[in-house]
Design an enzyme around this catalytic site. Structure first.
Site, PDB file in Angstrom:
ATOM      1  N   ASP A 161       0.839  -1.252  -0.051  1.00  0.00           N
ATOM      2  CA  ASP A 161      -0.097   0.138  -0.021  1.00  0.00           C
ATOM      3  C   ASP A 161       0.908   1.296   0.093  1.00  0.00           C
ATOM      4  O   ASP A 161       1.987   1.348   0.330  1.00  0.00           O
ATOM      5  CB  ASP A 161      -0.781   0.083   1.401  1.00  0.00           C
ATOM      6  CG  ASP A 161      -2.268  -1.233   1.226  1.00  0.00           C
ATOM      7  OD1 ASP A 161      -1.999  -1.839   0.406  1.00  0.00           O
ATOM      8  OD2 ASP A 161      -3.197  -0.639   1.972  1.00  0.00           O
ATOM      9  N   ASP A 162       0.188   2.335  -0.604  1.00  0.00           N
ATOM     10  CA  ASP A 162       0.685   3.629  -0.289  1.00  0.00           C
ATOM     11  C   ASP A 162       1.716   4.228  -0.980  1.00  0.00           C
ATOM     12  O   ASP A 162       2.242   5.280  -1.163  1.00  0.00           O
ATOM     13  CB  ASP A 162       1.023   4.190   1.203  1.00  0.00           C
ATOM     14  CG  ASP A 162      -0.047   4.064   2.214  1.00  0.00           C
ATOM     15  OD1 ASP A 162      -1.009   3.432   1.595  1.00  0.00           O
ATOM     16  OD2 ASP A 162       0.282   3.977   3.436  1.00  0.00           O
ATOM     17  N   HIS A 208      -5.944   2.972  -4.350  1.00  0.00           N
ATOM     18  CA  HIS A 208      -6.032   3.176  -2.842  1.00  0.00           C
ATOM     19  C   HIS A 208      -6.397   4.828  -2.557  1.00  0.00           C
ATOM     20  O   HIS A 208      -6.019   5.545  -1.498  1.00  0.00           O
ATOM     21  CB  HIS A 208      -4.690   2.912  -2.481  1.00  0.00           C
ATOM     22  CG  HIS A 208      -4.346   2.713  -0.550  1.00  0.00           C
ATOM     23  ND1 HIS A 208      -5.410   2.309  -0.016  1.00  0.00           N
ATOM     24  CD2 HIS A 208      -3.556   3.091   0.282  1.00  0.00           C
ATOM     25  CE1 HIS A 208      -5.071   2.134   1.202  1.00  0.00           C
ATOM     26  NE2 HIS A 208      -3.874   2.516   1.592  1.00  0.00           N
ATOM     27  N   HIS A 247      -5.400   9.497   0.473  1.00  0.00           N
ATOM     28  CA  HIS A 247      -5.313   8.585   1.546  1.00  0.00           C
ATOM     29  C   HIS A 247      -6.190   9.167   2.592  1.00  0.00           C
ATOM     30  O   HIS A 247      -5.752   9.554   3.823  1.00  0.00           O
ATOM     31  CB  HIS A 247      -4.067   8.508   2.169  1.00  0.00           C
ATOM     32  CG  HIS A 247      -3.973   7.202   2.872  1.00  0.00           C
ATOM     33  ND1 HIS A 247      -4.148   7.145   4.080  1.00  0.00           N
ATOM     34  CD2 HIS A 247      -3.303   5.963   2.257  1.00  0.00           C
ATOM     35  CE1 HIS A 247      -4.015   5.944   4.492  1.00  0.00           C
ATOM     36  NE2 HIS A 247      -3.389   5.107   3.386  1.00  0.00           N
ATOM     37  N   HIS A 262       3.588  -2.308   3.316  1.00  0.00           N
ATOM     38  CA  HIS A 262       3.717  -0.523   2.556  1.00  0.00           C
ATOM     39  C   HIS A 262       5.062  -0.540   1.956  1.00  0.00           C
ATOM     40  O   HIS A 262       5.978  -0.512   2.673  1.00  0.00           O
ATOM     41  CB  HIS A 262       3.534   0.263   3.626  1.00  0.00           C
ATOM     42  CG  HIS A 262       2.164   0.119   4.519  1.00  0.00           C
ATOM     43  ND1 HIS A 262       1.970  -0.784   5.655  1.00  0.00           N
ATOM     44  CD2 HIS A 262       1.104   0.804   4.201  1.00  0.00           C
ATOM     45  CE1 HIS A 262       0.544  -0.550   5.961  1.00  0.00           C
ATOM     46  NE2 HIS A 262       0.018   0.298   5.029  1.00  0.00           N
TER      47      HIS A 262
HETATM   48 NI    NI Z   1      -2.837   3.223   3.035  1.00  0.00          NI
END
Ligand code: NI
Length: 467
Positions: free
Chosen positions: A291-292, A342, A346, A433
């Site tokens: 993620d991210d 995603h 955020h 991540h």
């Molecule tokens: Ni995230």
């Protein structure tokens, strides 16, 4: 949100900058800094040469925070960005601390988001427009804006005062243009406060930022209009008569390449399907998810590891970062990994209006279509925070996780491995991540362990419904 680079060319408005002028006047923000500071490392894989994007995401019981900022190769400029961010963080934390006793339960989340938009004007001249949004336990939110312009050739921060003549007539003309636009914009015209003209005029040169389409102005919530208008933003023409002579000579706006790119992008054929028309589905499967990102160093390193171990992953990426590293996204897809949405910034989606929620999600799919020719095939809401409305807007299956490695907290490869060892099960969805450097080493440990245990990591769609 005009997330796209405003690279729409103002054809014919060839306002040229002489770099000599760039060193002339230090704008207010840089104070007495010399800008001779040490050079910082900036990757070469960014879409904007000389600029990286830095993303900080924090999740606590009482608050959530997502902070995005540009990072350039001048440490004094980065320090200016950081000072601005630190002040906002401190104000938020102080206010949270003072109000903690009034916050009903841990489910009442407070939030701080700092986001920015990038406007490239020339090879080296950029504008950044920041938005700070915060709310305390769902209470009426604060919204603030701040603009920076920078010349990467000299490392100087600029304001409109550097570019335009600053006579009283000029500030009046510019302010009139701003208010004329505010009064004729449907979303603002009914909410405007009276008698804010003079206040705005006083700071007009400090707050505007140049884009390819004109001069942008954004206002804090409650500054020129009632709260219903949010953060009003307007774009006014750049009056050629106000541009300083020395700038007229060398500023040529970059041609608009954006439209061509959109038209050119074709879907990347699924390399997995192509190579293996009937892939043998391994018995013991898990899905590694990242993620991210994307991240200019960590993501390629993880891709190399996945390649070495012949496994596949799923990358749930942020639009704000895809904008900076589209080439990495292409590589991810070309190597047969799965692409996840995603959101752009955020933010915690259930807190947003339906329109803002849609914008946060669909803007990423639009960008992905221009980069890899297709939308994301899976969706993961930030912080795992979702509801029926989020799912109906998402446009792809919502995927959470079954094993949280807490890599963002521990920054410890061994702890990441331990969380997988202690929880491993068939069809597990493992959350990591790729934005954190320690995660790269953690991935290597996890891949070795999975291989020893006879597990294979596959795109997350292949385990959905079985986990
Ligand atoms: Ni995230």
């Amino acid at each position: 949100m005009n997330y796209r680079l405003a690279i729409t060319l103002l054809v014919g408005l060839a306002i040229l900058i002489s770099s000599a002028l760039l060193v002339q006047t230090l704008p207010a923000q840089t104070k007495e800094e010399t800008n001779e500071s040490t050079q910082e490392t900036v990757t070469s894989s960014s879409e904007y040469p000389g600029i990286d994007i830095s993303t900080e995401i924090t999740e606590q019981d009482t608050f959530k925070m997502a902070i995005h900022s540009p990072k350039v190769s001048y440490s004094s400029v980065n320090a200016t960005f950081q000072e601005f961010i630190d002040a906002e963080k401190k104000a938020f934390r102080d206010e949270l601390q003072q109000n903690l006793e009034f916050i009903p339960s841990p489910h009442w989340q407070s939030e701080l988001y700092i986001t920015f938009q990038t406007y490239q004007l020339t090879d080296t001249l950029y504008s950044f427009s920041f938005a700070v949004e915060s709310n305390l336990a769902g209470a009426n939110g604060n919204q603030k804006t701040k603009a920076f312009m920078i010349d990467l050739a000299s490392g100087k921060l600029l304001t409109l005062e550097d570019l335009l003549v600053t006579t009283p007539e000029a500030s009046q003309q510019l302010t009139e243009d701003v208010f004329k636009t505010l009064r004729t914009t449907e979303a603002y015209k009914d909410y405007l406060f009276k008698e804010t003209f003079q206040e705005v005029e006083k700071t007009i040169f400090e707050r505007g930022f140049v884009t390819q389409e004109g001069i942008g102005f954004k206002f804090n919530k409650y500054e020129v209009a009632a709260g219903a208008a949010g953060m009003p933003e307007v774009l006014v023409p750049l009056p050629e008569t106000l541009v300083k002579d020395s700038w007229k000579e060398s500023l040529t706006f970059m041609p608009n390449e954006e439209d061509e790119e959109v038209a050119d992008a074709e879907p990347i054929e699924d390399p997995v399907e192509k190579q293996q028309p009937e892939p043998s589905r391994p018995e013991k499967k898990v899905a590694l998810t990242f993620d991210d990102g994307p991240h200019p160093e960590n993501t390629p390193a993880i891709l190399q590891l996945l390649h070495d171990y012949n496994m596949k992953g799923t990358f749930f990426m942020l639009g704000s970062r895809i904008e900076y590293y589209p080439e990495i996204v292409k590589t991810i897809r070309e190597q047969g990994h799965e692409i996840g949405n995603h959101t752009w910034n955020h933010k915690q989606l259930p807190s947003l209006s339906e329109a803002n929620m849609k914008e946060e999600i669909t803007s990423v799919d639009t960008l992905l279509e221009s980069v890899i020719g297709e939308k994301a095939s899976v969706f993961r809401p930030p912080y795992g925070a979702t509801n029926d409305l989020v799912e109906s807007v998402a446009g792809a299956p919502t995927v959470l996780w079954t094993i949280d490695t807490l890599d963002w907290k521990s920054h410890d490869p061994k702890a990441i491995l331990a969380s997988v060892e202690n929880n491993l099960h068939p069809n597990a969805i493992i959350l990591m991540h790729d934005i954190h450097t320690a995660t790269v080493e953690g991935v290597e440990l996890v891949l070795t362990y999975l291989q020893e245990q006879g597990y294979t990591s596959v795109p997350v769609s292949e385990v959905l419904g079985e986990e």
